[in-house]
Motif scaffolding. Structure first.
Motif, PDB file in Angstrom:
ATOM      1  N   LEU A   1      29.768  30.660  43.526  1.00 33.51           N
ATOM      2  CA  LEU A   1      31.099  30.091  43.370  1.00 33.51           C
ATOM      3  C   LEU A   1      32.087  31.234  43.121  1.00 33.51           C
ATOM      4  O   LEU A   1      32.696  31.328  42.075  1.00 33.51           O
ATOM      5  CB  LEU A   1      31.122  29.096  42.214  1.00 33.51           C
ATOM      6  CG  LEU A   1      32.365  28.230  42.060  1.00 33.51           C
ATOM      7  CD1 LEU A   1      32.530  27.304  43.241  1.00 33.51           C
ATOM      8  CD2 LEU A   1      32.294  27.424  40.778  1.00 33.51           C
ATOM      9  N   SER A   2      32.200  32.111  44.089  1.00 33.88           N
ATOM     10  CA  SER A   2      33.053  33.290  43.923  1.00 33.88           C
ATOM     11  C   SER A   2      34.522  32.886  43.917  1.00 33.88           C
ATOM     12  O   SER A   2      34.997  32.180  44.793  1.00 33.88           O
ATOM     13  CB  SER A   2      32.787  34.284  45.051  1.00 33.88           C
ATOM     14  OG  SER A   2      32.973  33.681  46.310  1.00 33.88           O
ATOM     15  N   MET A   3      35.233  33.345  42.898  1.00 28.30           N
ATOM     16  CA  MET A   3      36.647  33.036  42.733  1.00 28.30           C
ATOM     17  C   MET A   3      37.501  34.150  43.332  1.00 28.30           C
ATOM     18  O   MET A   3      37.115  35.313  43.351  1.00 28.30           O
ATOM     19  CB  MET A   3      36.988  32.898  41.250  1.00 28.30           C
ATOM     20  CG  MET A   3      36.290  31.765  40.548  1.00 28.30           C
ATOM     21  SD  MET A   3      36.986  30.162  41.028  1.00 28.30           S
ATOM     22  CE  MET A   3      35.832  29.088  40.166  1.00 28.30           C
ATOM     23  N   TYR A   4      38.697  33.772  43.775  1.00 26.04           N
ATOM     24  CA  TYR A   4      39.664  34.796  44.139  1.00 26.04           C
ATOM     25  C   TYR A   4      40.074  35.548  42.878  1.00 26.04           C
ATOM     26  O   TYR A   4      40.152  34.978  41.792  1.00 26.04           O
ATOM     27  CB  TYR A   4      40.875  34.173  44.813  1.00 26.04           C
ATOM     28  CG  TYR A   4      40.589  33.613  46.182  1.00 26.04           C
ATOM     29  CD1 TYR A   4      40.005  34.398  47.168  1.00 26.04           C
ATOM     30  CD2 TYR A   4      40.881  32.285  46.488  1.00 26.04           C
ATOM     31  CE1 TYR A   4      39.730  33.885  48.426  1.00 26.04           C
ATOM     32  CE2 TYR A   4      40.614  31.763  47.745  1.00 26.04           C
ATOM     33  CZ  TYR A   4      40.032  32.574  48.710  1.00 26.04           C
ATOM     34  OH  TYR A   4      39.763  32.059  49.954  1.00 26.04           O
ATOM     35  N   THR A   5      40.355  36.813  43.020  1.00 29.94           N
ATOM     36  CA  THR A   5      40.638  37.665  41.861  1.00 29.94           C
ATOM     37  C   THR A   5      41.918  37.263  41.149  1.00 29.94           C
ATOM     38  O   THR A   5      42.030  37.406  39.931  1.00 29.94           O
ATOM     39  CB  THR A   5      40.736  39.137  42.296  1.00 29.94           C
ATOM     40  OG1 THR A   5      39.516  39.501  42.948  1.00 29.94           O
ATOM     41  CG2 THR A   5      40.961  40.050  41.112  1.00 29.94           C
ATOM     42  N   TYR A   6      42.876  36.740  41.888  1.00 31.49           N
ATOM     43  CA  TYR A   6      44.173  36.417  41.282  1.00 31.49           C
ATOM     44  C   TYR A   6      44.447  34.915  41.354  1.00 31.49           C
ATOM     45  O   TYR A   6      44.147  34.259  42.359  1.00 31.49           O
ATOM     46  CB  TYR A   6      45.299  37.191  41.966  1.00 31.49           C
ATOM     47  CG  TYR A   6      45.199  38.672  41.723  1.00 31.49           C
ATOM     48  CD1 TYR A   6      45.664  39.239  40.540  1.00 31.49           C
ATOM     49  CD2 TYR A   6      44.612  39.514  42.665  1.00 31.49           C
ATOM     50  CE1 TYR A   6      45.553  40.598  40.303  1.00 31.49           C
ATOM     51  CE2 TYR A   6      44.499  40.868  42.441  1.00 31.49           C
ATOM     52  CZ  TYR A   6      44.964  41.410  41.249  1.00 31.49           C
ATOM     53  OH  TYR A   6      44.851  42.753  41.014  1.00 31.49           O
ATOM     54  N   GLY A   7      44.995  34.395  40.271  1.00 27.30           N
ATOM     55  CA  GLY A   7      45.390  33.006  40.205  1.00 27.30           C
ATOM     56  C   GLY A   7      46.769  32.888  39.597  1.00 27.30           C
ATOM     57  O   GLY A   7      47.559  33.837  39.618  1.00 27.30           O
ATOM     58  N   VAL A   8      47.071  31.709  39.035  1.00 26.85           N
ATOM     59  CA  VAL A   8      48.373  31.464  38.421  1.00 26.85           C
ATOM     60  C   VAL A   8      48.148  30.854  37.042  1.00 26.85           C
ATOM     61  O   VAL A   8      47.027  30.496  36.671  1.00 26.85           O
ATOM     62  CB  VAL A   8      49.226  30.515  39.284  1.00 26.85           C
ATOM     63  CG1 VAL A   8      49.518  31.143  40.641  1.00 26.85           C
ATOM     64  CG2 VAL A   8      48.542  29.161  39.457  1.00 26.85           C
ATOM     65  N   GLN A  29      28.844  22.833  44.830  1.00 26.59           N
ATOM     66  CA  GLN A  29      29.231  22.078  43.647  1.00 26.59           C
ATOM     67  C   GLN A  29      28.733  20.644  43.693  1.00 26.59           C
ATOM     68  O   GLN A  29      28.624  19.984  42.663  1.00 26.59           O
ATOM     69  CB  GLN A  29      30.757  22.079  43.489  1.00 26.59           C
ATOM     70  CG  GLN A  29      31.309  23.415  43.019  1.00 26.59           C
ATOM     71  CD  GLN A  29      32.578  23.243  42.223  1.00 26.59           C
ATOM     72  OE1 GLN A  29      32.622  22.461  41.286  1.00 26.59           O
ATOM     73  NE2 GLN A  29      33.617  23.962  42.589  1.00 26.59           N
ATOM     74  N   GLU A  30      28.441  20.139  44.873  1.00 28.37           N
ATOM     75  CA  GLU A  30      27.972  18.763  44.997  1.00 28.37           C
ATOM     76  C   GLU A  30      26.717  18.513  44.159  1.00 28.37           C
ATOM     77  O   GLU A  30      26.536  17.443  43.598  1.00 28.37           O
ATOM     78  CB  GLU A  30      27.687  18.442  46.460  1.00 28.37           C
ATOM     79  CG  GLU A  30      28.929  18.247  47.309  1.00 28.37           C
ATOM     80  CD  GLU A  30      29.728  17.026  46.873  1.00 28.37           C
ATOM     81  OE1 GLU A  30      29.487  15.938  47.397  1.00 28.37           O
ATOM     82  OE2 GLU A  30      30.582  17.173  45.989  1.00 28.37           O
ATOM     83  N   SER A  31      25.846  19.505  44.072  1.00 30.12           N
ATOM     84  CA  SER A  31      24.609  19.327  43.324  1.00 30.12           C
ATOM     85  C   SER A  31      24.843  19.278  41.818  1.00 30.12           C
ATOM     86  O   SER A  31      23.946  18.945  41.057  1.00 30.12           O
ATOM     87  CB  SER A  31      23.619  20.454  43.658  1.00 30.12           C
ATOM     88  OG  SER A  31      24.144  21.709  43.286  1.00 30.12           O
TER      89      SER A  31
END
Length: 230
Positions: free
Chosen positions: A206-213, A32-34
């Motif tokens: 930038l793979s996200m976790y499948t579950y969030g809030v 993400q820095e770039s």
């Protein structure tokens, strides 16, 4: 969207009401820095930690309703402490862009949000583009419960924003600790997350976790920023 020459002046603090907010976490992602608008690797280098993506629908604010997508790569070191930083943020209101940059050093940029399926799917476009640079689809799970961010230690919701390009004083950093109360949803499933890899990091990097809030029917307080000199 208002004309850039007729911006509403809305100084902090802001009290904002929202209908939906979805937060998904990812591991430390220096990629993400770039994509940072104004990286600060000498004074405030990236130090890792968990990062996240937040997608929000605001129904009322000092500049009216607007939508928002923001990214937090993780922690950044400043002197002998670590702080979160909003590195990228897109909103659907030019008034929000100008005031967010002015009030809190938040590097807001303008985008167009197209929502469907009861606000569970959104395509996000640059203002003059016909192709979305990001598509997100979620599935809310479980029931909402009333929760206040007062239960969360302030260190987990404090941001230190670096000076932006348009600011004259490049030594003035802004520290903010937002607070929120409303109906908290403890489980939201991320069904789709796709980007073009140009405006924001690629979904492959930038793979996200499948579950969030999530939050629903909430009020967010964005206070007057504390000035911190380098």
């Amino acid at each position: 969207m208002n004309d850039a020459n007729n911006i509403k002046v809305a100084p902090a603090p802001w009290s904002i009401n929202g209908s939906k907010a979805y937060l998904f976490i990812h591991g430390s992602r220096p990629i993400q820095e770039s994509f940072n608008e104004n990286p600060d690797p000498i004074r405030s280098p990236f130090s890792g930690g968990m990062g996240g993506m937040l997608l929000v629908r605001y129904t009322d604010s000092p500049v009216g309703p607007y939508d928002e997508l923001l990214f937090i790569p993780g922690y950044y070191q400043f002197r002998d402490a670590n702080y979160y930083r909003i590195s990228q943020i897109y909103v659907s209101s030019i008034d929000s862009v100008v005031n967010g940059r002015r009030n809190w050093n938040v590097p807001k940029k303008l985008a167009r949000f197209c929502w469907t399926d009861n606000d569970t799917c959104v395509k996000i476009f640059l203002p003059e583009s016909d192709e979305p640079f990001c598509t997100i689809r979620v599935r809310p799970r479980l029931y909402c419960i009333p929760v206040s961010s007062a239960l969360i230690p302030s260190s987990f919701r404090t941001f230190l924003q670096i000076p932006l390009e348009e600011q004259n004083d490049k030594n003035m950093y802004l520290k903010i600790t937002p607070s929120c109360s409303g109906w908290f949803r403890p489980l939201v499933e991320l069904i789709e997350f796709h980007t073009n890899g140009k405006e924001i990091p690629s979904h492959e990097k930038l793979s996200m976790y499948t579950y969030g809030v999530g939050y629903e029917a909430f009020t967010l307080i964005f206070p007057i920023a504390e000035q911190v000199l380098y």
